[in-house]
Write a protein that holds these residues in place. Structure first.
Motif, short mmCIF file in Angstrom:
data_model
loop_
_atom_site.label_atom_id
_atom_site.label_comp_id
_atom_site.label_asym_id
_atom_site.label_seq_id
_atom_site.Cartn_x
_atom_site.Cartn_y
_atom_site.Cartn_z
N GLU A 10 -15.03 -16.01 -62.91
CA GLU A 10 -14.40 -15.27 -61.60
C GLU A 10 -13.37 -15.99 -61.08
OE1 GLU A 10 -17.31 -13.87 -59.06
OE2 GLU A 10 -18.71 -13.14 -60.39
N GLY A 11 -13.10 -17.21 -61.82
CA GLY A 11 -11.78 -18.00 -61.24
C GLY A 11 -12.20 -18.93 -60.29
N TYR A 12 -13.20 -19.14 -59.65
CA TYR A 12 -13.72 -20.22 -58.73
C TYR A 12 -13.86 -21.45 -59.69
CZ TYR A 12 -14.06 -16.16 -55.69
OH TYR A 12 -13.65 -15.35 -54.74
N PRO A 13 -13.26 -22.56 -59.35
CA PRO A 13 -13.90 -23.85 -60.06
C PRO A 13 -15.06 -24.17 -59.28
CG PRO A 13 -11.61 -24.03 -58.96
CD PRO A 13 -12.13 -22.91 -58.89
N THR A 14 -16.08 -24.65 -59.92
CA THR A 14 -17.40 -24.74 -59.58
C THR A 14 -17.93 -26.02 -60.32
OG1 THR A 14 -17.71 -22.47 -59.18
CG2 THR A 14 -19.76 -23.69 -59.15
N TRP A 15 -18.59 -26.85 -59.56
CA TRP A 15 -19.29 -28.08 -60.12
C TRP A 15 -20.45 -28.39 -59.38
CZ3 TRP A 15 -14.28 -28.28 -58.38
CH2 TRP A 15 -13.10 -28.34 -59.25
N ASP A 16 -21.57 -29.05 -59.99
CA ASP A 16 -22.62 -29.65 -59.31
C ASP A 16 -22.79 -30.81 -59.88
OD1 ASP A 16 -24.09 -29.29 -61.92
OD2 ASP A 16 -25.02 -27.34 -61.30
N LEU A 17 -23.93 -31.56 -59.39
CA LEU A 17 -24.07 -33.04 -59.52
C LEU A 17 -24.22 -33.21 -61.08
CD1 LEU A 17 -26.29 -34.50 -56.64
CD2 LEU A 17 -23.93 -34.55 -57.01
N LEU A 24 -19.93 -36.46 -66.65
CA LEU A 24 -18.68 -37.45 -66.93
C LEU A 24 -19.09 -38.80 -66.95
CD1 LEU A 24 -16.33 -35.39 -64.30
CD2 LEU A 24 -16.05 -35.53 -66.77
N ARG A 25 -19.84 -39.10 -66.05
CA ARG A 25 -20.15 -40.55 -66.18
C ARG A 25 -20.80 -41.09 -67.25
NH1 ARG A 25 -23.47 -43.86 -61.42
NH2 ARG A 25 -22.98 -45.76 -62.14
N SER A 26 -21.89 -40.18 -68.16
CA SER A 26 -22.10 -40.64 -69.16
C SER A 26 -21.25 -40.84 -70.41
CB SER A 26 -23.28 -39.73 -69.56
OG SER A 26 -22.89 -38.58 -69.93
N LEU A 75 -16.28 -24.74 -55.30
CA LEU A 75 -17.21 -25.06 -54.92
C LEU A 75 -17.98 -26.35 -55.48
CD1 LEU A 75 -19.72 -24.05 -52.87
CD2 LEU A 75 -20.62 -22.90 -54.69
N ILE A 76 -18.50 -27.28 -54.78
CA ILE A 76 -19.20 -28.46 -55.09
C ILE A 76 -20.66 -28.32 -54.50
CG2 ILE A 76 -19.48 -30.96 -55.47
CD1 ILE A 76 -16.24 -31.15 -55.52
N ALA A 77 -21.67 -28.52 -55.11
CA ALA A 77 -23.02 -28.47 -54.54
C ALA A 77 -23.93 -29.48 -55.44
CB ALA A 77 -23.50 -27.20 -54.50
N ARG A 78 -25.14 -29.70 -54.79
CA ARG A 78 -26.14 -30.36 -55.90
C ARG A 78 -26.51 -29.65 -56.84
NH1 ARG A 78 -31.26 -31.71 -52.39
NH2 ARG A 78 -29.75 -33.07 -51.20
N LYS A 79 -26.79 -28.53 -56.79
CA LYS A 79 -27.04 -27.60 -57.71
C LYS A 79 -26.73 -26.26 -57.62
CE LYS A 79 -29.81 -26.85 -61.67
NZ LYS A 79 -29.03 -26.87 -62.82
N VAL A 80 -25.96 -25.54 -58.74
CA VAL A 80 -25.22 -24.40 -58.54
C VAL A 80 -25.88 -23.36 -59.64
CG1 VAL A 80 -23.18 -22.88 -58.12
CG2 VAL A 80 -23.19 -25.24 -57.36
N ALA A 81 -26.76 -22.48 -59.11
CA ALA A 81 -27.10 -21.44 -60.05
C ALA A 81 -26.01 -20.50 -60.60
CB ALA A 81 -28.37 -20.59 -59.89
N ARG A 85 -25.55 -16.02 -55.64
CA ARG A 85 -25.37 -15.13 -54.35
C ARG A 85 -25.20 -15.98 -53.24
NH1 ARG A 85 -29.29 -10.02 -52.42
NH2 ARG A 85 -27.73 -9.32 -50.72
N GLU A 86 -25.73 -16.96 -52.77
CA GLU A 86 -25.35 -17.81 -51.88
C GLU A 86 -24.00 -18.41 -52.02
OE1 GLU A 86 -26.92 -21.73 -49.34
OE2 GLU A 86 -28.06 -21.01 -50.96
N ALA A 87 -23.40 -18.76 -53.26
CA ALA A 87 -22.43 -19.57 -53.60
C ALA A 87 -21.27 -18.45 -53.18
CB ALA A 87 -22.33 -19.95 -55.11
N LYS A 88 -21.41 -17.25 -53.91
CA LYS A 88 -20.44 -16.31 -53.70
C LYS A 88 -20.08 -15.84 -52.13
CE LYS A 88 -21.00 -13.79 -57.93
NZ LYS A 88 -21.04 -12.60 -58.76
N GLY A 89 -21.26 -15.84 -51.30
CA GLY A 89 -21.11 -15.85 -49.98
C GLY A 89 -20.20 -16.96 -49.40
N ILE A 90 -20.65 -18.03 -49.72
CA ILE A 90 -19.75 -19.31 -49.20
C ILE A 90 -18.23 -19.20 -49.61
CG2 ILE A 90 -19.71 -21.88 -49.53
CD1 ILE A 90 -22.71 -21.93 -49.94
N LEU A 91 -18.21 -18.94 -50.75
CA LEU A 91 -16.92 -18.86 -51.23
C LEU A 91 -15.84 -17.59 -50.40
CD1 LEU A 91 -17.37 -19.34 -54.96
CD2 LEU A 91 -15.72 -20.82 -53.38
#
Length: 65
Positions: free
Chosen positions: A48-55, A61-63, A34-40, A7-13
């Motif tokens: 919904e078409g929003y590129p979204t990543w978390d740590l 990717l690193r592994s 959106l990029i954040a530490r953790k995204v539920a 819900r917060e992520a959708k509000g930010i977007l």
């Protein structure tokens, strides 16, 4: 580790889209994500078409390298 709820992520977007009209990006091709530490609910946001990543995505990717 606390993160960003869906819900917060959708509000930010939504707020980001609104702010883009205030700075005159109306004729521009725009993408919002959106990029954040953790995204539920990031899979739902992606559907919904929003590129979204978390740590966790970046750790994966690193592994792989």
């Amino acid at each position: 580790m606390e993160g960003t709820g869906e819900r917060e992520a959708k509000g930010i977007l939504k707020d980001l889209v609104r702010k883009s009209t205030l700075v005159g990006l109306d004729g521009w091709e725009t993408d919002y994500g959106l990029i954040a530490r953790k995204v539920a609910g990031k899979e739902e946001l992606r559907k919904e078409g929003y590129p979204t990543w978390d740590l966790g995505d970046f750790k994966n990717l690193r592994s792989q390298t």
